[in-house]
Design a protein around this motif. Structure first.
Motif, PDB file in Angstrom:
ATOM      1  N   LEU A  25       0.828  -1.209   0.000  1.00  0.00           N
ATOM      2  CA  LEU A  25       0.000   0.000   0.000  1.00  0.00           C
ATOM      3  C   LEU A  25       0.862   1.257   0.000  1.00  0.00           C
ATOM      4  CD1 LEU A  25      -2.737  -1.152   2.536  1.00  0.00           C
ATOM      5  CD2 LEU A  25      -3.097  -0.693   0.111  1.00  0.00           C
ATOM      6  N   TYR A  26       1.970   1.225   0.734  1.00  0.00           N
ATOM      7  CA  TYR A  26       2.910   2.365   0.719  1.00  0.00           C
ATOM      8  C   TYR A  26       3.479   2.574  -0.682  1.00  0.00           C
ATOM      9  CZ  TYR A  26       3.141   2.842   5.834  1.00  0.00           C
ATOM     10  OH  TYR A  26       2.854   3.068   7.153  1.00  0.00           O
ATOM     11  N   LYS A  27       3.835   1.477  -1.350  1.00  0.00           N
ATOM     12  CA  LYS A  27       4.404   1.584  -2.702  1.00  0.00           C
ATOM     13  C   LYS A  27       3.386   2.159  -3.684  1.00  0.00           C
ATOM     14  CE  LYS A  27       7.766  -2.164  -2.143  1.00  0.00           C
ATOM     15  NZ  LYS A  27       8.123  -3.548  -2.515  1.00  0.00           N
ATOM     16  N   ILE A  28       2.128   1.706  -3.549  1.00  0.00           N
ATOM     17  CA  ILE A  28       1.062   2.253  -4.408  1.00  0.00           C
ATOM     18  C   ILE A  28       0.921   3.752  -4.180  1.00  0.00           C
ATOM     19  CG2 ILE A  28      -1.435   2.257  -4.827  1.00  0.00           C
ATOM     20  CD1 ILE A  28      -1.382  -0.761  -4.054  1.00  0.00           C
ATOM     21  N   ALA A  29       0.918   4.159  -2.903  1.00  0.00           N
ATOM     22  CA  ALA A  29       0.788   5.583  -2.580  1.00  0.00           C
ATOM     23  C   ALA A  29       1.952   6.391  -3.148  1.00  0.00           C
ATOM     24  CB  ALA A  29       0.709   5.759  -1.056  1.00  0.00           C
ATOM     25  N   ASP A  30       3.177   5.855  -3.040  1.00  0.00           N
ATOM     26  CA  ASP A  30       4.351   6.555  -3.583  1.00  0.00           C
ATOM     27  C   ASP A  30       4.259   6.703  -5.103  1.00  0.00           C
ATOM     28  OD1 ASP A  30       5.470   6.835  -1.082  1.00  0.00           O
ATOM     29  OD2 ASP A  30       6.670   5.006  -1.218  1.00  0.00           O
ATOM     30  N   ILE A  31       3.817   5.635  -5.782  1.00  0.00           N
ATOM     31  CA  ILE A  31       3.676   5.674  -7.246  1.00  0.00           C
ATOM     32  C   ILE A  31       2.657   6.731  -7.657  1.00  0.00           C
ATOM     33  CG2 ILE A  31       2.854   4.382  -9.266  1.00  0.00           C
ATOM     34  CD1 ILE A  31       4.027   1.844  -7.878  1.00  0.00           C
ATOM     35  N   TYR A  32       1.515   6.741  -6.977  1.00  0.00           N
ATOM     36  CA  TYR A  32       0.470   7.697  -7.342  1.00  0.00           C
ATOM     37  C   TYR A  32       0.816   9.122  -6.933  1.00  0.00           C
ATOM     38  CZ  TYR A  32      -2.917   4.454  -9.260  1.00  0.00           C
ATOM     39  OH  TYR A  32      -3.556   3.566 -10.081  1.00  0.00           O
ATOM     40  N   ASP A  33       1.561   9.284  -5.850  1.00  0.00           N
ATOM     41  CA  ASP A  33       2.057  10.623  -5.489  1.00  0.00           C
ATOM     42  C   ASP A  33       2.914  11.194  -6.610  1.00  0.00           C
ATOM     43  OD1 ASP A  33       0.820  11.001  -3.099  1.00  0.00           O
ATOM     44  OD2 ASP A  33       2.491  10.290  -1.869  1.00  0.00           O
ATOM     45  N   GLU A  34       3.784  10.354  -7.157  1.00  0.00           N
ATOM     46  CA  GLU A  34       4.650  10.785  -8.254  1.00  0.00           C
ATOM     47  C   GLU A  34       3.823  11.110  -9.500  1.00  0.00           C
ATOM     48  OE1 GLU A  34       7.966  12.045 -10.055  1.00  0.00           O
ATOM     49  OE2 GLU A  34       7.811  11.406  -7.957  1.00  0.00           O
ATOM     50  N   GLU A  35       2.819  10.282  -9.785  1.00  0.00           N
ATOM     51  CA  GLU A  35       1.960  10.546 -10.940  1.00  0.00           C
ATOM     52  C   GLU A  35       1.167  11.846 -10.765  1.00  0.00           C
ATOM     53  OE1 GLU A  35      -0.511   7.341 -12.166  1.00  0.00           O
ATOM     54  OE2 GLU A  35       1.125   5.875 -12.268  1.00  0.00           O
ATOM     55  N   VAL A  36       0.739  12.111  -9.539  1.00  0.00           N
ATOM     56  CA  VAL A  36       0.031  13.366  -9.266  1.00  0.00           C
ATOM     57  C   VAL A  36       0.948  14.561  -9.514  1.00  0.00           C
ATOM     58  CG1 VAL A  36      -0.974  14.789  -7.421  1.00  0.00           C
ATOM     59  CG2 VAL A  36      -1.663  12.405  -7.668  1.00  0.00           C
ATOM     60  N   ASN A  37       2.203  14.451  -9.069  1.00  0.00           N
ATOM     61  CA  ASN A  37       3.176  15.529  -9.309  1.00  0.00           C
ATOM     62  C   ASN A  37       3.336  15.807 -10.798  1.00  0.00           C
ATOM     63  OD1 ASN A  37       3.694  15.876  -6.606  1.00  0.00           O
ATOM     64  ND2 ASN A  37       5.422  14.464  -6.578  1.00  0.00           N
ATOM     65  N   VAL A  38       3.472  14.741 -11.570  1.00  0.00           N
ATOM     66  CA  VAL A  38       3.636  14.890 -13.030  1.00  0.00           C
ATOM     67  C   VAL A  38       2.386  15.513 -13.649  1.00  0.00           C
ATOM     68  CG1 VAL A  38       3.948  13.636 -15.192  1.00  0.00           C
ATOM     69  CG2 VAL A  38       5.278  12.979 -13.183  1.00  0.00           C
ATOM     70  N   MET A  39       1.200  15.058 -13.198  1.00  0.00           N
ATOM     71  CA  MET A  39      -0.046  15.584 -13.752  1.00  0.00           C
ATOM     72  C   MET A  39      -0.249  17.054 -13.399  1.00  0.00           C
ATOM     73  SD  MET A  39      -2.914  12.605 -13.498  1.00  0.00           S
ATOM     74  CE  MET A  39      -4.021  13.585 -14.496  1.00  0.00           C
ATOM     75  N   VAL A  40       0.122  17.437 -12.180  1.00  0.00           N
ATOM     76  CA  VAL A  40      -0.016  18.838 -11.769  1.00  0.00           C
ATOM     77  C   VAL A  40       0.889  19.733 -12.608  1.00  0.00           C
ATOM     78  CG1 VAL A  40       0.459  20.469  -9.896  1.00  0.00           C
ATOM     79  CG2 VAL A  40      -0.790  18.369  -9.415  1.00  0.00           C
ATOM     80  N   GLU A  41       2.127  19.289 -12.807  1.00  0.00           N
ATOM     81  CA  GLU A  41       3.053  20.065 -13.643  1.00  0.00           C
ATOM     82  C   GLU A  41       2.550  20.147 -15.088  1.00  0.00           C
ATOM     83  OE1 GLU A  41       6.829  18.223 -13.212  1.00  0.00           O
ATOM     84  OE2 GLU A  41       7.078  18.811 -11.108  1.00  0.00           O
ATOM     85  N   SER A  42       2.015  19.044 -15.601  1.00  0.00           N
ATOM     86  CA  SER A  42       1.469  19.040 -16.962  1.00  0.00           C
ATOM     87  C   SER A  42       0.252  19.952 -17.068  1.00  0.00           C
ATOM     88  CB  SER A  42       1.079  17.615 -17.366  1.00  0.00           C
ATOM     89  OG  SER A  42       2.178  16.748 -17.303  1.00  0.00           O
ATOM     90  N   LEU A  43      -0.573  19.945 -16.025  1.00  0.00           N
ATOM     91  CA  LEU A  43      -1.766  20.788 -16.015  1.00  0.00           C
ATOM     92  C   LEU A  43      -1.390  22.262 -16.045  1.00  0.00           C
ATOM     93  CD1 LEU A  43      -4.862  20.860 -15.799  1.00  0.00           C
ATOM     94  CD2 LEU A  43      -4.612  20.866 -13.309  1.00  0.00           C
ATOM     95  N   ILE A  44      -0.376  22.627 -15.261  1.00  0.00           N
ATOM     96  CA  ILE A  44       0.083  24.024 -15.259  1.00  0.00           C
ATOM     97  C   ILE A  44       0.628  24.401 -16.630  1.00  0.00           C
ATOM     98  CG2 ILE A  44       1.786  25.619 -14.284  1.00  0.00           C
ATOM     99  CD1 ILE A  44       1.583  24.038 -11.678  1.00  0.00           C
TER     100      ILE A  44
END
Length: 411
Positions: A357-376
């Motif tokens: 579950l920690y690994k899943i959270a870390d993976i999705y945290d990274e994907e959120v970072n990428v998506m936020v930067e792409s959105l900006i």
């Protein structure tokens, strides 16, 4: 000499409850360690006169409203975990933190916690009396730490969880500040043009008695409307937000809104990944801390900010209660990727669910970072093109009659 009642663990892990006489709490702590015990809780039982004095000198609370900011709670949890890791008794740690805090709702809560612990309550029971400061996740993790005799480890996990949650929220909030400011400035500039600039051109055109093109006529009509009903512009977003809040008061309405959010391009996947990252980290932290899986799922369900995911975790809860696996209802929900389902399935089979579950959270945290930067990156050109079209339309609408006027003068 004061008497200190304590709870401790011996070398075999057996819980021991006893009392010891000592001049100070530090001396009592030292005596207990010399007995070969690991202290989990220590409470002073002073003389009756001393107790009466303490009751008479009850600390004053400052008036405060609202809740506790995530930043303050993160700081408190991290400092508390550090003091516990250093071997300080719980009461002394709380008093040190209370002395460092600025007046506010959290300090008032810590004062009450200190008094409750002194009177014999457990730390989790004392925290549970202040739900505005310490939510169910916080209380249950502390309770698990007390039961397992590893409070300092649980507090470290809780501090890590709070800090990562705050970091994710701060990144998303920070990413939204720039477009919001740009939109606000753009709307202000357009309102200024509509209210002060365009009426002057309209007066000039009337003085010359010119026949205006349809685009210019529409612009003038818009300018007159904005000049008269300018107060409606800020009411539009306020009315929209009010309607959303009213709809959210009903569970069915909240579910429909959250489902619509998930269908919005770009924004929907961002909300989905953020919800998965937060809920899996919460569940992983609770499971690693020894909280029973059904209680952990209840907490995760109640802390979900999206009704769609709340219903998903309700189905997972019912599935676990009936003896099924965690991965099957996740797969049936179609809200999470196959990767999440497979990792949860492997975690259940290997008995290492919290790590997965920690690994899943870390993976999705990274994907959120990428998506936020792409959105900006995507919002910047969209806003530039939109503003360019609006300003260009205004300029064309104003210059069309001027060009016609100049052509008439040249003949």
């Amino acid at each position: 000499m004061p008497t200190y009642k304590f709870e401790a663990m011996d070398t075999t892990g057996t819980e021991v409850k006893d009392s010891v006489d000592a001049a100070t709490e530090e001396e009592a702590q030292q005596k207990i360690r010399q007995m070969g015990y690991f202290v989990t809780k220590i409470t002073e039982f002073a003389a009756k006169k001393g107790k009466e004095k303490k009751k008479g000198k009850k600390k004053k609370r400052t008036f405060s409203i609202g809740g506790v900011s995530m930043k303050k709670l993160c700081t408190f949890t991290r400092q508390f975990s550090t003091l516990q890791d250093a071997g300080l008794p719980i009461l002394r740690s709380l008093r040190i933190l209370e002395g460092q805090m600025k007046p506010g709702i959290l300090k008032n809560a810590v004062m009450d916690v200190v008094e409750d612990v002194e009177s014999g309550s457990t730390l989790s029971e004392a925290f549970a009396k202040h739900p505005k400061c310490f939510d169910r996740l916080y209380v249950n993790m502390v309770k698990a730490g007390e039961a397992g005799g590893a409070l300092e480890i649980i507090l470290q996990r809780l501090a890590d969880f709070k800090e990562k949650s705050q970091s994710l929220k701060r990144r998303i909030t920070g990413a939204m500040i720039y477009p919001c400011v740009v939109i606000l400035v753009a709307v202000s500039i357009l309102c200024f043009i509509m209210i002060y600039i365009i009426p002057k051109f309209e007066k000039i055109f009337k003085d010359f008695g010119m026949k205006l093109p349809d685009l210019t006529t529409a612009l003038m009509a818009t300018s007159r409307w904005v000049s008269v009903y300018w107060y409606v512009i800020p009411l539009i977003p306020m009315t929209f937000l009010l309607m959303m809040k009213l709809l959210r008061m009903n569970k069915s309405g909240a579910y429909v809104i959250d489902r619509v959010y998930l269908w919005i391009p770009i924004v929907g996947p961002l909300i989905e990944k953020t919800s998965i990252a937060r809920s899996t980290r919460t569940l992983g932290t609770l499971v690693a801390s020894g909280v029973p899986i059904l209680e952990a799922l209840t907490i995760v369900r109640d802390t979900c900010t999206n009704m769609v995911f709340e219903r998903m975790y309700q189905r997972v809860y019912e599935s676990i209660r009936e003896g099924d696996t965690l991965s099957q209802p996740l797969k049936e929900s179609r809200l999470v990727d196959d990767m999440v389902v497979n990792m949860v399935d492997v975690g259940e089979e290997t008995g290492d669910l919290d790590s997965m579950l920690y690994k899943i959270a870390d993976i999705y945290d990274e994907e959120v970072n990428v998506m936020v930067e792409s959105l900006i990156s995507l919002l910047e050109p969209i806003m530039i093109v939109f503003l360019g079209l609006v300003i260009g339309t205004i300029v064309i609408a104003l210059f069309m009659p001027l060009i016609g006027m100049l052509e008439g003068l040249s003949k």
